[in-house]
Design a protein around this motif. Structure first.
Motif, short mmCIF file in Angstrom:
data_model
loop_
_atom_site.label_atom_id
_atom_site.label_comp_id
_atom_site.label_asym_id
_atom_site.label_seq_id
_atom_site.Cartn_x
_atom_site.Cartn_y
_atom_site.Cartn_z
N ASP A 1 1.17 -0.94 -0.32
CA ASP A 1 -0.13 -0.08 -0.33
C ASP A 1 0.63 1.16 0.32
N HIS A 2 0.77 1.58 -1.30
CA HIS A 2 1.60 2.99 -1.38
C HIS A 2 1.13 4.24 -0.68
N SER A 3 0.45 4.16 -0.25
CA SER A 3 -1.12 5.83 0.34
C SER A 3 -0.41 6.21 1.03
N SER A 4 0.84 5.28 1.92
CA SER A 4 1.69 6.32 2.87
C SER A 4 2.74 6.13 3.15
N ARG A 5 3.50 7.23 3.40
CA ARG A 5 4.91 6.99 3.11
C ARG A 5 5.26 6.80 4.72
N ARG A 6 4.54 6.35 5.01
CA ARG A 6 4.99 6.42 6.91
C ARG A 6 5.76 5.01 6.87
N GLY A 7 6.61 4.80 8.12
CA GLY A 7 7.37 3.32 8.29
C GLY A 7 6.42 2.89 8.65
N ILE A 8 6.96 1.50 9.64
CA ILE A 8 7.18 0.39 10.51
C ILE A 8 8.13 0.46 11.10
N ALA A 9 7.81 0.16 12.72
CA ALA A 9 8.77 -0.68 13.11
C ALA A 9 8.62 -1.53 13.85
N PHE A 10 10.16 -2.25 13.30
CA PHE A 10 10.08 -3.97 13.85
C PHE A 10 10.85 -4.45 15.14
N LEU A 11 10.03 -4.37 16.46
CA LEU A 11 11.15 -4.46 17.17
C LEU A 11 11.21 -6.06 17.89
N SER A 12 12.61 -5.50 18.92
CA SER A 12 12.36 -7.09 19.45
C SER A 12 13.40 -7.44 20.50
N PHE A 13 13.76 -8.08 21.91
CA PHE A 13 14.03 -7.83 22.41
C PHE A 13 15.88 -8.10 22.60
N THR A 14 16.49 -9.11 21.75
CA THR A 14 17.89 -9.82 21.45
C THR A 14 17.77 -9.18 19.63
N ILE A 15 19.31 -9.27 19.76
CA ILE A 15 20.28 -9.58 19.23
C ILE A 15 20.02 -9.73 18.07
N ALA A 16 20.17 -11.46 18.42
CA ALA A 16 19.80 -12.67 17.62
C ALA A 16 18.27 -12.32 16.79
N ALA A 17 17.18 -12.32 17.36
CA ALA A 17 15.68 -12.52 17.11
C ALA A 17 15.64 -10.93 15.59
N VAL A 18 16.73 -9.86 16.42
CA VAL A 18 16.52 -8.89 15.59
C VAL A 18 16.76 -9.54 14.36
N SER A 19 18.44 -9.74 14.32
CA SER A 19 19.11 -10.24 13.09
C SER A 19 18.60 -11.60 12.94
N GLU A 20 17.34 -11.62 12.28
CA GLU A 20 17.04 -13.37 11.67
C GLU A 20 15.65 -12.93 10.76
N LEU A 21 14.93 -11.85 11.95
CA LEU A 21 14.03 -10.80 11.16
C LEU A 21 14.47 -10.02 10.23
N GLU A 22 15.87 -9.07 10.64
CA GLU A 22 15.63 -8.21 9.34
C GLU A 22 16.20 -9.02 8.25
N GLU A 23 17.36 -10.24 8.77
CA GLU A 23 17.93 -10.79 6.84
C GLU A 23 16.37 -11.34 6.31
N ARG A 24 15.40 -11.94 7.11
CA ARG A 24 14.31 -12.78 6.57
C ARG A 24 13.80 -11.64 5.80
N LEU A 25 13.28 -10.21 5.99
CA LEU A 25 13.08 -9.00 4.96
C LEU A 25 13.89 -8.62 4.21
N HIS A 26 15.31 -8.84 4.09
CA HIS A 26 15.89 -8.15 3.12
C HIS A 26 15.61 -9.56 2.48
N ARG A 27 16.13 -10.74 2.11
CA ARG A 27 16.28 -11.47 1.49
C ARG A 27 15.08 -11.28 0.74
N GLN A 28 14.01 -11.06 0.98
CA GLN A 28 12.48 -10.74 0.72
C GLN A 28 12.17 -9.22 0.30
N GLY A 29 13.06 -8.76 -0.15
CA GLY A 29 12.95 -7.29 -0.59
C GLY A 29 11.84 -6.75 -0.29
N LEU A 30 11.97 -6.55 1.41
CA LEU A 30 10.72 -5.85 1.86
C LEU A 30 11.75 -4.26 2.68
#
Length: 575
Positions: free
Chosen positions: A46-75
């Motif tokens: 949905d490109h109607s909003s230019r606002r972002g999404i905040a993806f938060l977790s509590f450990t570096i490991a959890a953030v790293s896994e999610l970040e890698e998947r989001l980058h791999r999917q081109g998101l």
């Protein structure tokens, strides 16, 4: 290899398409990370909003896994702006502390996450105690902390020094993450600043996704609730049964009560276990509190029909013997699994390492041993977060040798000297690669030690102690270096593997905690053992095909009966 198409279950689809805030209770292996990715895909289409999404977790490991998947999917692009992906701590710092500073302080705020490790020594010859032995607010000593450090005698001088030390930190604008929470909460509670912050953050973010929310403490829940009251949608994704951060004020009952504050249509479960076999999915239900076993999560993934039973490894004596690791090795070999991918996990690294016949950090403080443990940690880490932490430990040891950490913590020095990771990381990587222990490279641990002395000697200040004095011989060095024994399995703490999955896992219950855990799981008594029980639940739920649980022989029959009540097939192995 082409990724398999994703067809969400009805529950998953409901979360992906849900607008507004929601409390999402997900079981282990339910595919919540994939759900987060698909939620992001839907919103970003949905490109109607230019606002972002905040993806938060509590450990570096959890953030790293999610970040890698989001980058791999081109998101997500690099940089991610206007989105944010990082730990909850970093989010608070970036949006509530760094732009505004510290109340009553003109200095630029600086993050010193390890300041509680600073040693307090009020006068020469006094026993040094870390700052976290003293209450953050009153400065009074904490009896349990003093006992852990074997402190006896008068503590008044230490308490005065601790209060003065904390005051100086704040005068310099030096905060750790607990301080940052206090400052952030003060701003959110303030009737003047709160609405201003609400408007600014609503203009930046259209949704916050808080993963692993069972790791929240009460302050975190209050902050999350502020976003809801500011009409910024928040997806709170958690498994309350995996709350194992009581040492940092983690919540369990409070989290469940928080979930009840959401409207019924905004309380969204995700059930179904896509990770584990039927036997494992059934068994881990028995590891929940007695009041939380009404729903058994159905095994739905590729290993659902795995026939391997749960193995209870009943060991003799009061300490975990190496025969546990040997038997686990036999079990993984039968399934032709790579031992490197099959850890032994326990509440403490020492218990897990004992099961493999190589005690890890046993309280030895000398630099040689600490260096060996850090080098092993780096090369045996499963994930990026663990490797980053190990590199920081090695870097801190190098700075200690150089004389930079006298009366200051590692992060204090990094902040004061304004040292960026790109500056120090290459030389530390070079060192950890050169000192990677491998019997084909080093005939003995002494040979490794000799090379370590040669490489680190140039760091010593002129006229100071020699490298042989700073890196003394240590009889336990070989135990620290053999982080992966000949069997190939490695020992890990349950906290370090949280959020991960493995073909096989051996979970170790120590003789100290096993009875209390089983008292809690069988009768709900021994409530003090509830967090210990949740640790076993977290460790066991990492397994895909094979789950072994090592337990003292006296408690093995009780554990076997408990697991069988859920329909799991269980094999008792008396060692």
């Amino acid at each position: 290899m082409k990724a398999k198409p994703f067809t969400p279950t009805g529950e998953q689809a409901r979360v992906i398409g849900h607008n507004g805030s929601a409390f999402v209770a997900s079981c282990p292996g339910s595919g919540k990370t994939r759900v987060i990715v698909e939620r992001a895909r839907l919103m970003l289409a949905d490109h109607s909003s230019r606002r972002g999404i905040a993806f938060l977790s509590f450990t570096i490991a959890a953030v790293s896994e999610l970040e890698e998947r989001l980058h791999r999917q081109g998101l997500l692009d690099v940089p991610a702006f206007p989105h944010f992906i990082g730990t909850f701590d970093r989010f608070l710092w970036q949006f509530f502390i760094a732009p505004f500073g510290v109340p009553g302080c003109t200095a630029r705020p600086r993050l010193i996450p390890d300041k509680d490790k600073l040693q307090i020594q009020p006068f020469p010859g006094a026993q040094a105690l870390p700052l976290d032995c003293f209450d953050r607010t009153t400065g009074n000593s904490i009896p349990e902390a003093l006992a852990r450090h074997g402190f006896k005698g008068r503590v008044k001088a230490h308490e005065t020094a601790a209060r003065n030390t904390r005051a100086r930190f704040l005068e310099r604008g030096e905060l750790d993450f607990a301080d940052a929470r206090e400052v952030a909460l003060a701003r959110l509670r303030d009737p003047v600043s709160s609405p201003v912050l609400a408007r600014a953050l609503a203009a930046r973010f259209r949704e916050l996704i808080v993963d692993e929310a069972q790791d929240c403490n009460p302050a975190d829940l209050e902050i999350i609730n502020w976003f809801r009251s500011a009409h910024i949608p928040v997806k709170v994704i958690c498994d309350p049964h995996q709350s194992i951060y009581g040492f940092r004020g983690g919540v369990t009952d409070e989290l469940l009560a928080f979930g009840e504050t959401f409207e019924e249509n905004d309380r969204l479960p995700i059930t179904g276990n896509f990770r584990s076999s039927r036997h494992i999915a059934n068994a881990i239900v028995a590891l929940r509190a007695p009041s939380a076993r009404s729903v058994t999560d159905e095994a739905l993934g590729e290993y659902r029909d795995e026939t391997t039973p749960i193995h209870i490894l009943a060991y003799p004596g009061n300490s975990v013997p190496a025969i546990v690791g040997a038997k686990f090795g036999e079990l993984t070999e039968e399934l032709r699994l790579n031992a490197r991918d099959c850890p032994v996990v326990a509440a403490t690294r020492l218990s897990g390492a004992n099961a493999l016949g190589h005690p890890a950090d046993n309280g030895v403080k000398d630099l040689s041993f600490r260096l060996a443990v850090a080098i092993s940690d780096y090369h045996l880490s499963f994930e990026l977060g663990g490797r980053k932490e190990a590199l920081e430990v090695v870097h801190a040891l190098m700075l200690e040798l150089e004389g930079h950490l006298v009366n200051k913590t590692y992060h204090q020095h990094i902040s004061n000297a304004e040292i960026e990771p790109d500056h120090w990381r290459p030389r530390v990587l070079e060192l950890v690669d050169a000192l990677r222990f491998d019997p084909t490279r080093f005939a003995t641990s002494d040979a490794w030690h000799d090379l370590a002395r040669t490489l680190l000697a140039p760091l010593l200040p002129v006229g100071g102690r020699s490298i042989n004095q700073r890196l003394p011989r240590n009889a336990d060095l070989a135990k620290a270096l053999f982080g992966a024994p000949p069997s190939g399995h490695c020992a890990r703490t349950i906290h370090s593997v949280k959020g991960m999955e493995f073909p096989a896992v051996c979970v170790v219950m120590s003789s100290r905690t096993a009875k209390g855990i089983l008292d809690f799981l069988t009768a709900g008594s021994s409530a003090a053992a509830s967090e210990d029980a949740r640790k076993i639940y977290v460790g066991a739920s990492r397994a895909q095909r094979l789950l072994a649980i090592a337990v003292p022989k006296s408690q093995a029959p009780r554990l076997m009966r408990l697991l069988q009540t859920t329909g799991a097939t269980v094999s008792l192995v008396v060692l």
